[in-house]
Scaffold this motif. Structure first.
Motif, short mmCIF file in Angstrom:
data_model
loop_
_atom_site.label_atom_id
_atom_site.label_comp_id
_atom_site.label_asym_id
_atom_site.label_seq_id
_atom_site.Cartn_x
_atom_site.Cartn_y
_atom_site.Cartn_z
N THR A 41 0.84 -1.20 0.00
CA THR A 41 0.00 0.00 0.00
C THR A 41 0.88 1.25 0.00
OG1 THR A 41 -1.74 -1.16 1.22
CG2 THR A 41 -1.80 1.26 1.24
N ILE A 42 0.55 2.18 -0.90
CA ILE A 42 1.27 3.46 -0.93
C ILE A 42 0.89 4.25 0.32
CG2 ILE A 42 1.59 5.61 -2.20
CD1 ILE A 42 0.86 4.14 -4.75
N PRO A 43 1.86 4.72 1.10
CA PRO A 43 1.53 5.46 2.33
C PRO A 43 0.63 6.65 2.04
CG PRO A 43 3.86 4.90 2.30
CD PRO A 43 3.32 4.53 0.94
N THR A 44 -0.35 6.84 2.88
CA THR A 44 -1.32 7.92 2.66
C THR A 44 -0.71 9.30 2.85
OG1 THR A 44 -2.02 7.69 4.97
CG2 THR A 44 -3.26 6.44 3.33
N ASP A 45 0.37 9.39 3.62
CA ASP A 45 0.96 10.70 3.92
C ASP A 45 2.23 10.96 3.12
OD1 ASP A 45 2.51 8.79 5.11
OD2 ASP A 45 2.67 9.80 7.06
N ILE A 46 2.39 10.27 2.01
CA ILE A 46 3.65 10.36 1.27
C ILE A 46 3.84 11.72 0.60
CG2 ILE A 46 2.82 9.47 -0.96
CD1 ILE A 46 5.44 7.76 -0.98
N LEU A 47 2.75 12.49 0.37
CA LEU A 47 2.87 13.81 -0.24
C LEU A 47 2.97 14.93 0.80
CD1 LEU A 47 0.35 13.57 -3.23
CD2 LEU A 47 2.84 13.31 -3.25
N ASP A 48 3.01 14.56 2.08
CA ASP A 48 3.14 15.56 3.15
C ASP A 48 4.60 15.62 3.56
OD1 ASP A 48 3.09 17.16 5.35
OD2 ASP A 48 1.51 16.07 6.41
N PRO A 51 10.37 9.86 0.34
CA PRO A 51 9.33 9.04 -0.30
C PRO A 51 9.86 7.78 -0.97
CG PRO A 51 9.73 11.06 -1.54
CD PRO A 51 10.44 11.20 -0.25
N LEU A 52 11.06 7.83 -1.55
CA LEU A 52 11.61 6.63 -2.20
C LEU A 52 11.88 5.54 -1.17
CD1 LEU A 52 14.06 8.18 -4.82
CD2 LEU A 52 11.72 7.38 -5.17
N ASP A 53 12.43 5.92 -0.03
CA ASP A 53 12.66 4.95 1.04
C ASP A 53 11.34 4.42 1.58
OD1 ASP A 53 15.36 5.33 0.77
OD2 ASP A 53 15.51 6.77 2.43
N ALA A 54 10.34 5.27 1.66
CA ALA A 54 9.04 4.85 2.17
C ALA A 54 8.40 3.81 1.25
CB ALA A 54 8.12 6.06 2.33
N LEU A 55 8.50 4.02 -0.06
CA LEU A 55 7.94 3.05 -1.01
C LEU A 55 8.69 1.73 -0.96
CD1 LEU A 55 7.31 5.40 -4.06
CD2 LEU A 55 5.59 4.39 -2.55
N LYS A 56 10.00 1.80 -0.78
CA LYS A 56 10.79 0.57 -0.67
C LYS A 56 10.42 -0.18 0.61
CE LYS A 56 15.57 -1.10 -0.53
NZ LYS A 56 17.01 -0.71 -0.54
N ALA A 57 10.26 0.55 1.71
CA ALA A 57 9.89 -0.09 2.97
C ALA A 57 8.49 -0.68 2.89
CB ALA A 57 9.98 0.93 4.11
N GLU A 91 -2.43 7.18 -6.77
CA GLU A 91 -2.54 8.12 -5.68
C GLU A 91 -2.24 7.46 -4.33
OE1 GLU A 91 -7.40 7.79 -5.06
OE2 GLU A 91 -6.50 9.58 -5.94
N PRO A 92 -1.88 8.22 -3.33
CA PRO A 92 -1.59 7.66 -2.00
C PRO A 92 -2.77 6.85 -1.46
CG PRO A 92 -0.88 9.94 -2.12
CD PRO A 92 -1.64 9.68 -3.38
N GLY A 93 -2.43 5.77 -0.70
CA GLY A 93 -3.45 4.90 -0.13
C GLY A 93 -3.84 3.74 -1.01
N THR A 94 -3.34 3.70 -2.27
CA THR A 94 -3.70 2.62 -3.18
C THR A 94 -2.98 1.33 -2.79
OG1 THR A 94 -4.02 4.19 -5.00
CG2 THR A 94 -3.72 1.86 -5.58
N THR A 95 -3.72 0.22 -2.73
CA THR A 95 -3.14 -1.11 -2.49
C THR A 95 -3.05 -1.86 -3.81
OG1 THR A 95 -4.02 -1.20 -0.23
CG2 THR A 95 -3.42 -3.29 -1.26
#
Length: 738
Positions: free
Chosen positions: A532-539, A548-554, A584-588
Motif C-alpha cells: 500500500t502506498i503510504p497515505t501521507d507520502i505527499l506531506d 518518499p523513495l525509502d518509504a515506497l521501498k519499505a 494516488e496515495p493509499g492505493t493497495t
C-alpha cells in the motif's frame, strides 16, 4: 452467500465471511475451548487468525464462565503492547458464538521444537526464556497474570522469535486464583506450588513456569513426571526441583543457580515478577563464557521423555497460528506399519532356533574313545526298538551284542545328520525369508512411497516431471490418497498463481519418500505480495514525505519509476520530497506494479536583479519574476528622486533561490522644512533655531554688529527649502544683523 449454522467441525464454515469482513480460509487447529481458523481481513487485505468458541460450550451449564473467559482473553491481550505477545485486533459474535480476531503468526509452538530437537544449547534456551519473560513483563506491568505458561502457548515465529499466546486464563493479579468453575486450570508439569496449595495465581507463578520450561529445554524432560497429574502436582508441592548441575553435568553453575532461583518452592525466593527475572537474566548473560553458552546436554542423556503424562490441555492444544502445518499419514499407513513390524518379528523368530557350537557338540555325544556311538538318550531309545523297528521292550541294552549295537549306531547316525541338515536348511530358509522381508520393508520398495504425479500438470515421458505449478488443493488430495505425509508453508510469488505449488522437496515425480518419518515439504504460493502506498507520502512534514523513495521501498514496492529529468523546482516543497505520485496515495496493489513519482529539486537558483534607481513598481515586477519575497520601506534621499529605489538588502548579481527574502528601500525624495521667522531675535538664538532644523547659518553684518539683532533672513520666512543639497550638505540660511 447464504450462512450455514456454525459448528466447529462444519465444512461449510470455510469460505464464509464473518461480519462482512473476515473470510474464512481454513481451519488451523481445535482446542478444548475454541477452534482457530486462518482468515483474510478483506478490509485491510491481511491474514488473521480467527478464534471461535465451540458451540457446545455456550450451550452448557457454565456458559457465562466460558464467555467471560473468552472476553477476558481479548481484554488481557489487547491491554498489553509487546512484540512477544500475540496481538488481538477485534472481537465480536457470529450466529451467537463469540470470536476473536488475532495476529496471524507464521511458525510453530515451542512444544514442536522440543519434540524435534530434544535439548537446546544454553544460549538458545536463555534467548527463548528472555523473550518469554519480556512478554510476561509487559503483562505483569499491566497487572495481568497469565496463569497458563507452557510450551504449547509459546509460539516461535518464522524469524525465530517468541510470541506468547492464549491469555484465556489470564486475570488481574489481585483477582487471580487457580480454579474457575470447578476445573483445575493450567498444566500440571508447570504449576507453581503455591498455585496448587493455596489456590492463588501470582506473578511468581508465571516465573516458576518459565523456569520449568527452561529446565525442560536444557535437560530434555520436565523435572517431575508421574502416572497422572495428581502425582506430578504432589511432587511440585513437596519436593525441590533437582539442580541442573546434577541432571546436566558440566553446565555452568551460574545457569544452574539462576534456574534454581526461578523454580524455588518458596515464593519469596523467586524474582517478584518477570521484569525482575529478566534483569537477572541479562546480568547472567554478561557473565557466561563462550563455552558455557554453547553447552548442550548430549543427545543420549538428553532424550525427551515420552512417558511423562500430559494433561488434556496439552493434547488439545496445537500451534495456534502456523503458516506451516504437518499432516501425518492416514490410519491405513499406521496399520501397514504395524503389520510390517509383526511380520518382521515372525520371520526373525527362527534365528533363535539356531543351535550354537556347544549344542551341536553335545548332540554328537562322541565317546571318549572317539568312536561314534549312541549317547544315553539314544540308548534309551534302543531299549524300546530293535534295528528293524521291532519292539524290544524289556530287553536290557547290555543284552544287545556288540555287532548289533554297532549296526544300530550306523543306522541312526545318517538319520541324525539328515535331521540336523534339515533343521539348518529350515533355519537358513527362515532367515532368508526374514532377511528378504526386512530388506523389502526397510531398504527395498516396501520402505518408501513414490511421489505421485499431479493431475493438472502435463509430463513428457522423456523428461523429468515436477510438481511445481500444480494446484495445491488438487495435489493435496492426491497425497492424502497416496498416504504420503507432507508439510506445507506459504510464500508470496510473482510468477506462481495463488494456491499453486512453488516448489517441493523432493520435487520430481517418482522420488522416494520413506514410510518411516519421511514427508514431502511443499511451498505454496500466496500470489503476488500486496503493498500500500503510504497515505501521507505527499506531506513533506511526515517521515514518509521526507524520504518518499525509502518509504515506497519499505512498503514493499519493487518497481518505482523515478526519472530525475522529470523532477521539478518548487518554492514550497523541500528538495527530495514528492511533488506527485501515480497511483494516488493509499492505493493497495501488487508490489511489482509500476509507480511513477516526481520529486522536488527544491527552490530554483536565481540572480538578484539590479533594481537600484528603478521605480517601486519596476522593482516589484523584477523580484516577482525571480520568485523572491520582497519587503519595502521608505527613507529620505537627497540624491534619489521620490518613488525610486535607494537600496536593497541583496546586491545585484548575488546568487539566491526562489523564496529568499529581499528588503528594498524606496526614496521619499529630499527632506524639506518650512523656514521659521527669526527676525528680531538675538543672533545666537536665531542661529540655534535654524541649526536645530539641520540648516547651516551665515551671519552678515554690513553696518556692524552692534546690537546683534537679526534684521533680515534669506530665504524669507515661510519658504519651503531642502534641509540638504544634492551633495548632502546642509542648506545655508543667511541672517543679516545690525
Amino acid at each position: 452467500m447464504s450462512e450455514e449454522p456454525y459448528a466447529s467441525d462444519s465444512p461449510t464454515i470455510e469460505g464464509q465471511v464473518i461480519e462482512g469482513r473476515y473470510r474464512i480460509v481454513r481451519k488451523i487447529a481445535d482446542g478444548g475451548m475454541a477452534s482457530v481458523f486462518e482468515a483474510v481481513d478483506e478490509r485491510l487485505s491481511r491474514h488473521v487468525a480467527l478464534k471461535m468458541m465451540h458451540m457446545q460450550l455456550i450451550q452448557g451449564n457454565h456458559r457465562e464462565q466460558f464467555i467471560e473467559r473468552f472476553h477476558r482473553e481479548a481484554r488481557s491481550s489487547a491491554s498489553i503492547a509487546n512484540p512477544h505477545i500475540v496481538q488481538v485486533y477485534d472481537t465480536g459474535t457470529y450466529q451467537g458464538v463469540g470470536f476473536l480476531v488475532m495476529e496471524y503468526v507464521h511458525g510453530v509452538n515451542l512444544r514442536h521444537e522440543m519434540n524435534q530437537r530434544g535439548t537446546f544449547k544454553v544460549h538458545e534456551s536463555l534467548r527463548i526464556l528472555s523473550e518469554t519473560l519480556d512478554g510476561l513483563a509487559s503483562a505483569h506491568a499491566a497487572g495481568v497474570v497469565h496463569r497458563d505458561v507452557k510450551p504449547e502457548n509459546i509460539m516461535i515465529n518464522s524469524r525465530g522469535h517468541v510470541q506468547l499466546t492464549d491469555f484465556g486464563l489470564a486475570k488481574v493479579a489481585s483477582q487471580a486464583t487457580l480454579s474457575t468453575t470447578g476445573m483445575l486450570l493450567g498444566t500440571a508439569a508447570y504449576l507453581a506450588p503455591e498455585m496448587i496449595e493455596f489456590n492463588q495465581a501470582t506473578m511468581q507463578g508465571d516465573v516458576y513456569a518459565c523456569g520449568i520450561i527452561a529446565y525442560e529445554m536444557l535437560t530434555g524432560t520436565v523435572p517431575f513426571v508421574g502416572e497422572n497429574p495428581v502425582t506430578v502436582i504432589f511432587k511440585h508441592v513437596h519436593s525441590d526441583i533437582p539442580p541442573l548441575s546434577e541432571t546436566c553435568p558440566g553446565i555452568d553453575s551460574a545457569v544452574s543457580a539462576f534456574i534454581a532461583r526461578l523454580t524455588s518452592r518458596r515464593v519469596e525466593d523467586r524474582p517478584r515478577n518477570a521484569q525482575e527475572a529478566l534483569d537477572e537474566l541479562h546480568g547472567l548473560n554478561g557473565l557466561l563464557s563462550l563455552d558455557a553458552s554453547q553447552f548442550q546436554m548430549p543427545a543420549q542423556l538428553g532424550h525427551r521423555r515420552t512417558d511423562a503424562p500430559t494433561s488434556k490441555a496439552v493434547h488439545e492444544t496445537h500451534p495456534p497460528f502456523p503458516s506451516s502445518q504437518t499432516e501425518g499419514q492416514p490410519p491405513s499407513n499406521h496399520g501397514e506399519n504395524i503389520a510390517q513390524t509383526n511380520m518382521t518379528q515372525t520371520h526373525m523368530t527362527p534365528t533363535h532356533m539356531m543351535p550354537n557350537s556347544q549344542d551341536l557338540e553335545t548332540r554328537r555325544l562322541t565317546p571318549p574313545d572317539g568312536s561314534d556311538a549312541a549317547g544315553p538318550s539314544e540308548a534309551a531309545n534302543l531299549k524300546g526298538t530293535d534295528s528293524k523297528g521291532i519292539g524290544t521292550k524289556g530287553v536290557d541294552p547290555k543284552d544287545v551284542g556288540p555287532k548289533d549295537a554297532a549296526r544300530e549306531t550306523k543306522t541312526l547316525r545318517p538319520r541324525r545328520r539328515l535331521g540336523l541338515i534339515a533343521c539348518i536348511v529350515g533355519i537358513l530358509f527362515a532367515l532368508g525369508i526374514a532377511g528378504g522381508s526386512a530388506w523389502w520393508y526397510f531398504l527395498g520398495p516396501g520402505s518408501y512411497s513414490s511421489l505421485p504425479a499431479p493431475t493438472d500438470v502435463s509430463c513428457k515421458a522423456s523428461q523429468e516431471c515436477s510438481v511445481s505449478g500444480a494446484s495445491w488443493s488438487r495435489y493435496r488430495s492426491v497425497l492424502k490418497a497416496s498416504g504420503i505425509a507432507f508439510t506445507q508453508s506459504e510464500e508470496f510469488s510473482d510468477s506462481v498463481p495463488k494456491g499453486s505449488i512453488i516448489s517441493a522437496r523432493p520435487e520430481t515425480v517418482g522420488a522416494h519418500i520413506s514410510k518411516r518419518g519421511g514427508a514431502v515439504s511443499l511451498v505454496i504460493s500466496k500470489g503476488v505480495r500486496q503493498a500500500t502506498i503510504p497515505t501521507d507520502i505527499l506531506d513533506p512534514s511526515t517521515t514518509h514525505g521526507k524520504a518518499p523513495l525509502d518509504a515506497l521501498k519499505a512498503a514493499g514496492f519493487s518497481k518505482v519509476m523515478h526519472d530525475e529529468a522529470k523532477d521539478e523546482y518548487s518554492v514550497d516543497i523541500p528538495e527530495n520530497a514528492a511533488i506527485s505520485i501515480d497511483p494516488e496515495p493509499g492505493t493497495t496493489m501488487d508490489h511489482n506494479a509500476e509507480i511513477e513519482i516526481v520529486l522536488s529539486k527544491g527552490p530554483k537558483p536565481v540572480s538578484m536583479p539590479n533594481i537600484v534607481g528603478a521605480t517601486k513598481d519596476s522593482a516589484r515586477h523584477q523580484l516577482a519574476e525571480a520568485k523572491l519575497n520582497v519587503t519595502f520601506s521608505e527613507d529620505w534621499s537627497d540624491t534619489v528622486a521620490s518613488g525610486k529605489v535607494i537600496s536593497s538588502s541583496k546586491e545585484a548579481g548575488a546568487q539566491l533561490h526562489w523564496g529568499d527574502a529581499v528588503s528594498v528601500v524606496i526614496s521619499k525624495g529630499p527632506q524639506m522644512v518650512t523656514l521659521p521667522d527669526v527676525r528680531g531675535k538675538n543672533e545666537d538664538d536665531a542661529s540655534k533655531i535654524l541649526k536645530a532644523l539641520g540648516l547651516d547659518v551665515k551671519i552678515s553684518a554690513p553696518l556692524g554688529d552692534i546690537t546683534q539683532t537679526v534684521r533680515l533672513q534669506s530665504p524669507d520666512p515661510g519658504a519651503q527649502i531642502r534641509i540638504r543639497d544634492t551633495s548632502g550638505n546642509p542648506t545655508v540660511v543667511t541672517l543679516t544683523v545690525v
